[in-house]
Design an enzyme around this catalytic site. Structure first.
Site, short mmCIF file in Angstrom:
data_model
loop_
_atom_site.label_atom_id
_atom_site.label_comp_id
_atom_site.label_asym_id
_atom_site.label_seq_id
_atom_site.Cartn_x
_atom_site.Cartn_y
_atom_site.Cartn_z
N LYS A 1 0.87 -1.19 0.00
CA LYS A 1 0.00 0.00 0.00
C LYS A 1 0.90 1.23 0.00
CE LYS A 1 -4.33 -0.01 0.66
NZ LYS A 1 -5.21 -0.58 -0.38
N THR B 1 -3.19 -5.58 0.54
CA THR B 1 -2.66 -4.22 0.73
C THR B 1 -3.53 -3.49 1.75
OG1 THR B 1 -3.89 -3.16 -1.06
CG2 THR B 1 -1.80 -4.19 -1.65
N ASP B 2 -4.78 -3.84 1.81
CA ASP B 2 -5.67 -3.23 2.81
C ASP B 2 -5.23 -3.61 4.23
OD1 ASP B 2 -8.18 -1.62 3.00
OD2 ASP B 2 -8.79 -3.35 4.20
N PHE C 1 31.68 31.08 -9.95
CA PHE C 1 31.93 29.98 -10.87
C PHE C 1 32.88 30.49 -11.94
CE2 PHE C 1 30.55 27.02 -14.38
CZ PHE C 1 31.04 25.88 -13.79
N ARG D 1 27.92 35.66 -6.93
CA ARG D 1 26.60 35.33 -7.48
C ARG D 1 25.72 34.81 -6.34
NH1 ARG D 1 27.23 29.30 -10.36
NH2 ARG D 1 27.99 28.30 -8.47
N GLN E 1 29.29 21.92 -6.81
CA GLN E 1 29.92 20.61 -6.60
C GLN E 1 30.79 20.63 -5.33
OE1 GLN E 1 29.50 22.10 -9.57
NE2 GLN E 1 29.58 20.66 -11.27
N ASN F 1 20.69 23.42 -9.19
CA ASN F 1 21.29 24.76 -9.07
C ASN F 1 20.21 25.76 -9.49
OD1 ASN F 1 22.93 26.95 -8.95
ND2 ASN F 1 24.46 26.22 -10.42
N HIS G 1 19.15 28.77 -10.56
CA HIS G 1 19.86 29.92 -11.10
C HIS G 1 19.13 31.23 -10.83
CE1 HIS G 1 22.42 27.12 -13.15
NE2 HIS G 1 21.46 26.65 -13.90
#
Ligand SMILES: O=c1[nH]c(=O)c2[nH]c(=O)[nH]c2[nH]1
Length: 314
Positions: free
Chosen positions: A33, A78-79, A174, A191, A235, A261, A263
């Site tokens: 479930k 599943t119940d 970067f 940045r 990274q 990332n 931006h």
């Protein structure tokens, strides 16, 4: 004589013989479930508390005849799995990891043919409204996750966090990347860096763990390391975050991080004669850089079979 009306190649295969002649067999299978939403209120005193979970249960074992013969004698409904989750919550939750471990022990202990499974939970936070005893506001800062994979007697616990959105307004850049005829990105040493932290950490087998305390500490470490020093790339920051978690927690064997990332582009305001010294940005939602890694102890054991059951990580 039976007249064939459907070309043989388009008929479903109903026997155990494929057109090629090779036998057709049942491959990996699991069932259960998904997404049982369970909210437990602790009300032993007037000061209540809430545990709010979304739990999924998947059983592994001998379910061959259910698939090939329609024989359900091994099929724990599943119940029933859903009901078990609610019934176990009546006793206690404690932490999502402990709760899932109890479910794993129950299903593998109660039914001989259940050899293992995968139990998963998301947990959502609630904060008291102004220290009120029984009124809460949903804390959407992040989602806590837990997975227990059982294989025979082996239990593997993987905890995690997702949707933990963070942003730093400077101390990120970067530069120094290769330039070719397709490169238009300008180098920068200032940045915005922003990401939605999604992490999963696997505990070493048999570790004695206070899962709630470790969760709080790991998320604090991830946040602290995100902001701590100048980032040369997402990274580098990601590796620093994972490394700090492993350094602080010997009981954790490895951590996987999956970081978009997010931006933020500086808007050119020269069209109206204004400068823009990193003040006004466009927060782009796509495309986004997608940075992923596993940070692990060199001598950690191979848990690739477990990770195959936890999609979304490299
Ligand atoms: O932190 C970053 N890592 C990259 O790999 C990358 N690539 C890119 O265009 N911008 C960035 N930023």
């Amino acid at each position: 004589m039976v007249t064939e009306t459907t070309p043989a190649s388009s008929r479903p295969v109903t026997s155990s013989e494929a057109p090629s002649g090779s036998k057709i067999v049942l491959g990996q299978n699991q069932y259960g479930k998904a997404e049982v939403r369970v909210v437990r209120v602790s009300r032993d005193t007037e000061r209540h508390s809430i545990e709010d979970l979304n739990v999924s249960s998947q059983l592994h074992g001998d379910f061959l005849s259910a698939h090939t013969e329609g024989n359900n004698e091994h099929v724990v409904a599943t119940d029933t799995q859903k009901n078990t989750i609610y019934a176990f919550a009546r006793e206690r939750v404690g932490s999502p990891e402990e709760f899932l471990l109890r479910l794993a022990d129950h299903f593998t202990g109660e039914f001989d043919w259940v050899s293992g499974g995968r139990w998963e939970a998301e947990q959502y936070g609630w904060q008291r409204i102004e220290d009120h005893d029984h009124s809460f506001v949903r804390d959407n800062r992040e989602v806590r996750t837990a997975v227990v994979v059982a294989d025979g007697d082996r239990r593997t616990v993987v905890s995690g966090v997702q949707d933990l959105t963070v942003l730093k307004t400077t101390q990120s850049g970067f530069e120094g990347y290769p330039k070719d005829r397709y490169t238009t990105l300008a180098e920068t040493n200032d940045r915005i860096m922003s990401t939605d932290v999604k992490a999963r950490w696997r505990f070493a087998d048999g570790a004695e763990v206070d899962y709630n305390a470790v969760y709080d500490d790991v998320t604090s470490i991830l946040l602290a390391k995100f902001g701590e020093k100048y980032s040369s790339a997402l990274q580098q920051t990601m590796f620093d975050m994972g490394k700090a978690v492993l350094e602080a927690h010997p009981e954790i064997a490895e951590i996987k991080l999956s970081l978009p990332n997010n931006h933020h582009f500086v808007i050119d305001l020269s069209f109206c004669g204004l400068d823009n010294p990193n003040v006004v940005f466009h927060a782009d939602d796509r495309p986004y850089g997608f940075i992923e890694a596993t940070v692990r102890r060199e001598d950690s054991d191979d848990a690739s079979a477990v990770w195959e059951l936890i999609p979304g990580f490299c």
